[in-house]
Design a protein around this motif. Structure first.
Motif, PDB file in Angstrom:
ATOM      1  N   ILE A 189       0.849  -1.194   0.000  1.00 40.03           N
ATOM      2  CA  ILE A 189       0.000   0.000   0.000  1.00 40.03           C
ATOM      3  C   ILE A 189       0.885   1.245   0.000  1.00 40.03           C
ATOM      4  O   ILE A 189       1.850   1.324   0.761  1.00 40.03           O
ATOM      5  CB  ILE A 189      -0.899   0.044   1.257  1.00 40.03           C
ATOM      6  N   LEU A 190       0.540   2.186  -0.866  1.00 40.03           N
ATOM      7  CA  LEU A 190       1.167   3.512  -0.821  1.00 40.03           C
ATOM      8  C   LEU A 190       0.095   4.506  -0.408  1.00 40.03           C
ATOM      9  O   LEU A 190      -0.853   4.755  -1.153  1.00 40.03           O
ATOM     10  CB  LEU A 190       1.742   3.886  -2.195  1.00 40.03           C
ATOM     11  N   TYR A 191       0.237   5.063   0.799  1.00 40.48           N
ATOM     12  CA  TYR A 191      -0.746   6.006   1.351  1.00 40.48           C
ATOM     13  C   TYR A 191      -0.253   7.424   1.101  1.00 40.48           C
ATOM     14  O   TYR A 191       0.826   7.810   1.574  1.00 40.48           O
ATOM     15  CB  TYR A 191      -0.901   5.751   2.853  1.00 40.48           C
ATOM     16  N   LEU A 192      -1.031   8.205   0.344  1.00 34.82           N
ATOM     17  CA  LEU A 192      -0.638   9.572   0.009  1.00 34.82           C
ATOM     18  C   LEU A 192      -1.740  10.535   0.438  1.00 34.82           C
ATOM     19  O   LEU A 192      -2.887  10.392   0.022  1.00 34.82           O
ATOM     20  CB  LEU A 192      -0.403   9.701  -1.496  1.00 34.82           C
ATOM     21  N   GLU A 193      -1.384  11.497   1.278  1.00 38.25           N
ATOM     22  CA  GLU A 193      -2.358  12.504   1.713  1.00 38.25           C
ATOM     23  C   GLU A 193      -2.274  13.702   0.776  1.00 38.25           C
ATOM     24  O   GLU A 193      -1.192  14.271   0.578  1.00 38.25           O
ATOM     25  CB  GLU A 193      -2.063  12.940   3.154  1.00 38.25           C
ATOM     26  N   ILE A 194      -3.408  14.050   0.172  1.00 36.03           N
ATOM     27  CA  ILE A 194      -3.399  15.097  -0.843  1.00 36.03           C
ATOM     28  C   ILE A 194      -4.539  16.089  -0.604  1.00 36.03           C
ATOM     29  O   ILE A 194      -5.432  15.843   0.194  1.00 36.03           O
ATOM     30  CB  ILE A 194      -3.546  14.503  -2.268  1.00 36.03           C
TER      31      ILE A 194
END
Length: 380
Positions: free
Chosen positions: A349-354
């Motif tokens: 999983i790659l968790y990116l907050e945008i």
């Protein structure tokens, strides 16, 4: 520039210039326009009234008038919509519809008539618990209420035949969109993450019948081209929305293919098939009842994790990319549940907050580059 490039560039231009695109469509069709806050609003009824439904998914804004009505810790899409409304961007609309999926949307629904009184609003309430037949009947009554309010606002009657025809137009549109996201798997270079997103985004500002015809023409031309090989990571992308544009550029730079998506802005809009029985309004209602894996609806036995695992397995994806919009409570509450399920199956999983108004994507670039190296080393 060949025909495929010309058509793609036209979609890109439309996605980057929403108001100009809508203005052009209004001029060419003679239609009025009606704004649609995210998500799942009954566009078919608006279209049946001979009016152009316009998707309102935020955008780049600089102002701060919205702070008088919405807290700084609300999601950037809702803040952008409110800011643009107060700036007069939506004054050309004949009205808007706002569903009440989260606390922020409820706050906007209360504040909009005061902050943007010139653009009338019709509220819409969805049943959260969809396990009862009464939920479907409630939703059908809500669609009828919306039809009644829209008729009064537009001073125009909407016939059942118009709704049936509008529903068929949207069914063709949804079928074309499902085919399009599948086609990406065979043409990952031509339909890279940014182009894929922008073509889907352009649908929010176009007449659906015309858009569907143009998209089908583009797909036929692309199918005549040799298929392209995937060289970088293949991922399933999930979340509310994947923006801004420079954020998607990071994936294109690193050779990613969005082999499937679970985005509210994209496949959640068209992945659920309508039932074959019933009137158009009933089919619209049961499509919502049958929708699964969306955090904006209550599910006692959450199915999103299983659905993501199925997509990873079906498309042999290398990982799941989570696009987490800051302050989107429904998405944030859902994450620990499906993360736990993906972790148990060893899915990366790659968790990116945008958010839409990002000053820089430098930190995200570093994270995506590092994740790419990890995935590609694993593949080798």
């Amino acid at each position: 520039m060949n025909q495929v490039e010309l058509l793609i560039n036209q979609f890109l231009k439309e996605a980057r210039n929403p108001k100009q695109t809508v203005t052009n469509v209004m001029a060419s069709t003679g239609k009025k326009a009606f704004g649609c806050f995210p998500i799942y609003v009954p566009e078919e009824i608006i279209y049946a009234a001979g009016v152009l439904p316009v998707g309102m998914w935020g955008g780049q804004t600089q102002g701060s008038k919205v702070n008088a009505y919405i807290q700084s810790f609300c999601c950037s899409i809702m803040r952008a919509n409110m800011e643009q409304g107060m700036a007069g961007t939506y004054d050309f609309l004949d009205g808007i519809i706002i569903p009440t999926f989260c606390d922020t949307m409820k706050a906007i629904l209360a504040n909009w008539p005061v902050a943007v009184p010139q653009v009338k609003v019709i509220p819409f309430v969805y049943p959260q618990n969809r396990t009862s037949e009464y939920s479907a009947q409630f939703l059908i009554s809500q669609f009828r209420n919306f039809q009644y309010n829209l008729e009064n606002l537009l001073s125009k009657k909407i016939s059942e035949a118009d709704i049936e025809n509008s529903f068929l137009t949207y069914e063709k549109y949804r079928a074309a969109m499902r085919e399009f996201v599948e086609l990406v798997n065979y043409y990952p270079k031509t339909l890279n993450p940014k182009i894929r997103h922008m073509i889907i985004k352009a649908s929010n500002f176009n007449d659906k019948a015309v858009y569907t015809k143009r998209l089908c023409h583009l797909m036929e031309l692309i199918k005549e081209m040799p298929q392209e090989k995937v060289h970088g990571p293949k991922v399933v992308i999930t979340g509310l929305m994947a923006e801004p544009e420079q954020f998607l550029d990071l994936f294109t730079e690193n050779g990613y293919t969005f082999i499937a998506d679970d985005l509210a802005h994209e496949s959640r809009q068209f992945r659920t098939h309508a039932r074959s029985e019933g009137t158009a309004i009933e089919k619209m209602a049961y499509r919502i009842i049958d929708l699964r894996g969306c955090p904006f609806f209550y599910e006692e036995n959450k199915s999103r994790g299983t659905m993501l695992k199925t997509l990873v397995e079906k498309y042999n994806a290398d990982a799941v990319v989570v696009c987490m919009f800051k302050f989107c409570d429904p998405e944030e509450f859902d994450y620990p549940v499906y993360k736990n399920e993906l972790d148990k199956d060893g899915i990366k999983i790659l968790y990116l907050e945008i958010e839409q108004q990002m000053d820089s994507v430098a930190q995200l670039r570093t994270r995506i580059q590092s994740f790419t190296e990890m995935i590609m080393n694993k593949i080798k």
